[in-house]
Design a protein around this motif. Sequence first.
Motif, PDB file in Angstrom:
ATOM      1  N   ALA A  42      90.953  74.064 129.134  1.00 14.77           N
ATOM      2  CA  ALA A  42      91.955  74.360 128.110  1.00 14.77           C
ATOM      3  C   ALA A  42      91.562  75.506 127.195  1.00 14.77           C
ATOM      4  CB  ALA A  42      92.202  73.106 127.274  1.00 14.77           C
ATOM      5  N   LEU A  43      90.390  76.113 127.401  1.00 17.80           N
ATOM      6  CA  LEU A  43      89.927  77.169 126.498  1.00 17.80           C
ATOM      7  C   LEU A  43      90.761  78.435 126.663  1.00 17.80           C
ATOM      8  CD1 LEU A  43      86.041  76.743 126.701  1.00 17.80           C
ATOM      9  CD2 LEU A  43      87.652  75.788 125.033  1.00 17.80           C
ATOM     10  N   PRO A  44      90.845  79.262 125.626  1.00 15.46           N
ATOM     11  CA  PRO A  44      91.749  80.421 125.658  1.00 15.46           C
ATOM     12  C   PRO A  44      91.216  81.617 126.423  1.00 15.46           C
ATOM     13  CG  PRO A  44      90.630  80.313 123.546  1.00 15.46           C
ATOM     14  CD  PRO A  44      90.237  79.075 124.294  1.00 15.46           C
ATOM     15  N   VAL A  45      89.992  81.559 126.923  1.00 14.54           N
ATOM     16  CA  VAL A  45      89.416  82.646 127.714  1.00 14.54           C
ATOM     17  C   VAL A  45      88.742  82.049 128.943  1.00 14.54           C
ATOM     18  CG1 VAL A  45      89.061  84.294 125.844  1.00 14.54           C
ATOM     19  CG2 VAL A  45      87.328  82.567 126.267  1.00 14.54           C
ATOM     20  N   ARG A  46      88.558  82.889 129.963  1.00 16.88           N
ATOM     21  CA  ARG A  46      87.940  82.413 131.199  1.00 16.88           C
ATOM     22  C   ARG A  46      86.533  81.892 130.900  1.00 16.88           C
ATOM     23  NH1 ARG A  46      87.208  86.405 135.435  1.00 16.88           N
ATOM     24  NH2 ARG A  46      87.271  84.639 136.862  1.00 16.88           N
ATOM     25  N   THR A  47      86.222  80.745 131.473  1.00 16.52           N
ATOM     26  CA  THR A  47      84.972  80.062 131.142  1.00 16.52           C
ATOM     27  C   THR A  47      84.387  79.440 132.395  1.00 16.52           C
ATOM     28  OG1 THR A  47      85.891  79.514 128.968  1.00 16.52           O
ATOM     29  CG2 THR A  47      83.900  78.350 129.626  1.00 16.52           C
ATOM     30  N   GLU A  48      83.069  79.452 132.482  1.00 18.64           N
ATOM     31  CA  GLU A  48      82.350  78.847 133.607  1.00 18.64           C
ATOM     32  C   GLU A  48      81.534  77.674 133.088  1.00 18.64           C
ATOM     33  OE1 GLU A  48      79.232  80.201 137.153  1.00 18.64           O
ATOM     34  OE2 GLU A  48      80.315  81.692 135.958  1.00 18.64           O
ATOM     35  N   LEU A  49      81.614  76.546 133.757  1.00 20.57           N
ATOM     36  CA  LEU A  49      80.908  75.331 133.361  1.00 20.57           C
ATOM     37  C   LEU A  49      79.634  75.186 134.183  1.00 20.57           C
ATOM     38  CD1 LEU A  49      80.718  72.715 131.765  1.00 20.57           C
ATOM     39  CD2 LEU A  49      82.281  71.654 133.411  1.00 20.57           C
ATOM     40  N   LEU A  50      78.503  75.014 133.500  1.00 14.24           N
ATOM     41  CA  LEU A  50      77.198  74.924 134.132  1.00 14.24           C
ATOM     42  C   LEU A  50      76.467  73.691 133.611  1.00 14.24           C
ATOM     43  CD1 LEU A  50      76.172  78.627 133.409  1.00 14.24           C
ATOM     44  CD2 LEU A  50      77.099  77.780 135.577  1.00 14.24           C
TER      45      LEU A  50
END
Length: 532
Positions: free
Chosen positions: A457-465
């Motif tokens: 749901a974040l407003p910018v592209r995000t990678e989860l690690l």
Amino acid sequence: MDPVIVVGAGPVGLSLALALAGHGVPSVLLDEGPGKDEPRPARSVVLHGDTAAMAHRLGCATLRDEGAHFAAWRTMRRRQEMRRITFEEGPAPLHLPQHALTRGLRDAAAAHPLVQLVTDCKLDSLEQDDRGVTVHTRGSEATWWRGSHLVGCDGARSTVRKLLGIRFPGRTAVERHAVAALRAELPWPGEALLHRNPPSGPEEVTARPLPDGVWRLDWLLAARGELVTPDALVTLIRDTLAGWCGGTTPPYDLIDTGVHTLHHRLARRWRDGRAFLAGDAAHLLGALGTQGVEEGLRDAENLSWKLALAWHQGASEALLDSYEGERRTAVAARLRAADQAMPALRGGGGLRTLLPGSARSAEALLTDGHLGRGPLGAEPVYAPPMAVREVPTATEPGGPVANVPVTAPDGATVPLRDLLGRGRLLVLLVAPGTGVWDRRHWVGAGLMPRLAAAVSALPVRTELLVADSYPGAPAHTVLLVRPDGHLAATFAGVRPAELYEAADAVRAGAPDGDPAAAPSAAPSTTPTAVID
């Protein structure tokens, strides 16, 4: 959408074009020269952990073959060794000729489809409007270029800076060095040396290793002294080598020489509308072991992700302004630290008087500058954009994150810094034990499903690690990391609202509504988390 125009194809301009390409942004790189650099081993650069990792990530293939990591660092005063530092913790400084760094970056740029490298063209005019920048170049033929933004990486005599009417005040001839690159056998193979007050010669000399038995030697000279003749330089070399090798000058092969005069200057502004300055066009430094090229690479790292966000999604003016706010502040602090230390280190004054509260020796201060530590050399810390409920870790807010092993989206374990520069924020969950479990078991367990939903749901592209551990962080800590590797926020567990607020603060709020800032092909502003 028009490409970004980068003026100047030195290490900083090449790094910026490649960094933009890593974020999916095309660029036109305008090179005034022919696209070749004269080999000058006596003109070299030292890269520390963050900048060496950046150059590697950008595809610079010359780091391994033409660079040398310091095996150790020695500090001597007169005939006594004061200190010897090994690099068991953290990466050793990497030393390589500047032309080798430039060539490696140039080869990577030439091979990248998003970088258009144009040689033999000199900028002579610049115009801006609400939608972009138009520039004119002359060379083999006159040409007009159109870009979304423009970055002047064109050196100390920057044409971009002059066309923008930006002042460049500072200090002239802060330090002057005689420099030589030579092949010889010295008593400490692969180890760098700082020698203060040697038995003969100038008051300070450094020796730094390069591959194949080559060394770069620097002698501190009077800032406005006499010209250094070839005979005088040979005398310096022979006396210095004899002092290190038991009184007898060993055989040596002289490869390159020079005299470098260092200036300290800082441009008044680093942004003018859609035009920016970076590298030597924005700042000059280099005294007391500070590294101007390295600061230029940090400029490129900082600016690239902000321009990329503007290019893909649109960005607020506050985000683009933050480039100058962060980088100019960091470089100004470096210059201020050098100015404060200079009278004590070069003029014989009292160190405690000039640096209140400091009990450190002159040798320790200089060592920090050369090794990328302390006020003269440490990686910058940027003021976080907002106050968040933090979990204390070993990294202060705004500081560079530790290069811990993390599990990437494909299940592979890689150093964290290998995942920077790809146009995404990083959200890192500290989950002890995940390293021993197959990914299919932990990706749907514990906090992961809820955290993945929050990241989506974040407003910018995000990678989860995920990581087994992070220095100073307890289990279930969540770290939000900027695309340039600086820590934005930490949370105890999954806090979707606070995580969203922090991510929005990293991008300095929603775009200002300029229709030219968001091309029709821009990705969605609410992407899916990358966890597959």
